[in-house]
Design a protein around this motif. Structure first.
Motif, mmCIF file in Angstrom:
data_model
loop_
_atom_site.group_PDB
_atom_site.id
_atom_site.type_symbol
_atom_site.label_atom_id
_atom_site.label_comp_id
_atom_site.label_asym_id
_atom_site.label_seq_id
_atom_site.Cartn_x
_atom_site.Cartn_y
_atom_site.Cartn_z
ATOM 1 N N PHE A 22 0.849 -1.188 0.000
ATOM 2 C CA PHE A 22 0.000 0.000 0.000
ATOM 3 C C PHE A 22 0.885 1.238 0.000
ATOM 4 O O PHE A 22 1.838 1.321 0.781
ATOM 5 N N GLY A 23 0.568 2.186 -0.842
ATOM 6 C CA GLY A 23 1.244 3.474 -0.841
ATOM 7 C C GLY A 23 0.201 4.573 -0.681
ATOM 8 O O GLY A 23 -0.836 4.549 -1.354
ATOM 9 N N ARG A 24 0.459 5.496 0.217
ATOM 10 C CA ARG A 24 -0.476 6.606 0.431
ATOM 11 C C ARG A 24 -0.547 7.471 -0.823
ATOM 12 O O ARG A 24 0.470 7.732 -1.466
ATOM 13 N N LEU A 25 -1.740 7.912 -1.160
ATOM 14 C CA LEU A 25 -1.873 8.814 -2.293
ATOM 15 C C LEU A 25 -1.241 10.147 -1.936
ATOM 16 O O LEU A 25 -1.393 10.630 -0.818
ATOM 17 N N PRO A 26 -0.551 10.758 -2.881
ATOM 18 C CA PRO A 26 0.013 12.083 -2.623
ATOM 19 C C PRO A 26 -1.127 13.092 -2.479
ATOM 20 O O PRO A 26 -2.220 12.890 -3.021
ATOM 21 N N ALA A 27 -0.870 14.178 -1.775
ATOM 22 C CA ALA A 27 -1.906 15.186 -1.554
ATOM 23 C C ALA A 27 -2.399 15.785 -2.864
ATOM 24 O O ALA A 27 -3.605 15.942 -3.078
ATOM 25 N N THR A 28 -1.479 16.130 -3.758
ATOM 26 C CA THR A 28 -1.836 16.776 -5.028
ATOM 27 C C THR A 28 -1.070 16.103 -6.168
ATOM 28 O O THR A 28 -0.077 15.402 -5.928
ATOM 29 N N PRO A 29 -1.474 16.354 -7.407
ATOM 30 C CA PRO A 29 -0.715 15.803 -8.538
ATOM 31 C C PRO A 29 0.745 16.263 -8.547
ATOM 32 O O PRO A 29 1.628 15.516 -8.975
ATOM 33 N N ASP A 30 1.010 17.467 -8.049
ATOM 34 C CA ASP A 30 2.391 17.969 -8.016
ATOM 35 C C ASP A 30 3.266 17.191 -7.043
ATOM 36 O O ASP A 30 4.490 17.201 -7.158
ATOM 37 N N SER A 80 3.736 4.956 5.503
ATOM 38 C CA SER A 80 3.691 4.590 4.089
ATOM 39 C C SER A 80 5.106 4.431 3.571
ATOM 40 O O SER A 80 5.955 5.245 3.896
ATOM 41 N N PRO A 81 5.378 3.402 2.789
ATOM 42 C CA PRO A 81 4.505 2.327 2.349
ATOM 43 C C PRO A 81 4.337 1.274 3.438
ATOM 44 O O PRO A 81 5.078 1.258 4.417
ATOM 45 N N ILE A 82 3.357 0.392 3.230
ATOM 46 C CA ILE A 82 3.079 -0.657 4.203
ATOM 47 C C ILE A 82 2.664 -1.922 3.463
ATOM 48 O O ILE A 82 1.935 -1.859 2.483
ATOM 49 N N ARG A 83 3.177 -3.066 3.940
ATOM 50 C CA ARG A 83 2.834 -4.357 3.328
ATOM 51 C C ARG A 83 1.838 -5.075 4.243
ATOM 52 O O ARG A 83 2.230 -5.629 5.275
ATOM 53 N N ILE A 84 0.576 -5.026 3.859
ATOM 54 C CA ILE A 84 -0.474 -5.770 4.543
ATOM 55 C C ILE A 84 -1.490 -6.183 3.488
ATOM 56 O O ILE A 84 -1.465 -5.693 2.358
ATOM 57 N N GLU A 85 -2.380 -7.089 3.833
ATOM 58 C CA GLU A 85 -3.363 -7.589 2.868
ATOM 59 C C GLU A 85 -4.473 -6.585 2.589
ATOM 60 O O GLU A 85 -4.907 -6.439 1.475
#
Length: 183
Positions: A22-30, A80-85
């Motif tokens: 899992f990777g957290r989405l960035p706040a903005t496209p930039d 982030s990142p994190i390895r879980i199901e």
């Protein structure tokens, strides 16, 4: 479930999309570091623009990607990142021509929608919940809609449907299809 924390191996670049992480989405496209990954801003804007769901509805949630375009929503925060199901619930499919909200997301957040909601009769809602496609009069946008029905005086989302050529196609997953009483 594995230990929480930064478990990326030294060989994995954190700017890569890794299907089992899992990777957290960035706040903005930039702020984007992973090519093709949606941003939090884009996800929240999608729900506001497509369904009229106010951004404030998502304030206390974090958004994550696992795999290519499978967006999850979580009512907390994690490193982030994190390895879980699993982490929260899937909310959206991106990395395709038209983003698609999940059945679970529509049932959880669809009550906040103010547009692109098709109101179904009791019989139409029952057919939709069973996974059946049907002809429905709709004068709004084509594409993914929230199918809803009035229940006890409240509009309740039944699921997400695809409206094309005067037909509402049920996308209710087989495991979620059910027989609703029309009484």
């Amino acid at each position: 479930m594995s230990d929480v924390g930064d478990e990326a191996s030294e060989n994995e670049d954190l700017r890569d999309n890794v299907g089992q992480r899992f990777g957290r989405l960035p706040a903005t496209p930039d702020d984007r570091e992973v090519t093709g990954r949606a941003s939090r801003e884009e996800v929240v804007d999608f729900f506001e623009e497509r369904f009229g769901i106010e951004p404030a509805v998502f304030e206390s949630f974090t958004f994550w990607e696992k795999g290519k375009g499978k967006i999850w929503i979580f009512a907390d925060d994690m490193p982030s990142p994190i390895r879980i199901e699993g982490l929260g619930m899937t909310v959206l499919r991106t990395r395709q021509e038209h983003w698609k909200p999940t059945h679970s997301a529509v049932q959880r957040f669809g009550k906040h929608a103010t547009k692109n909601v098709v109101d179904l009769s009791a019989e139409e809602a029952a057919q939709f919940a069973r996974g059946n496609d049907q002809d429905v009069d709709w004068d709004g946008d084509w594409g993914y809609l929230i199918a809803a029905h009035q229940f006890a005086g409240e509009r309740e989302p039944v699921g997400v449907g695809l409206y094309l050529y005067d037909e509402l196609r049920s996308t209710v997953p087989k495991g979620n299809q059910e027989a609703l009483s029309t009484l």
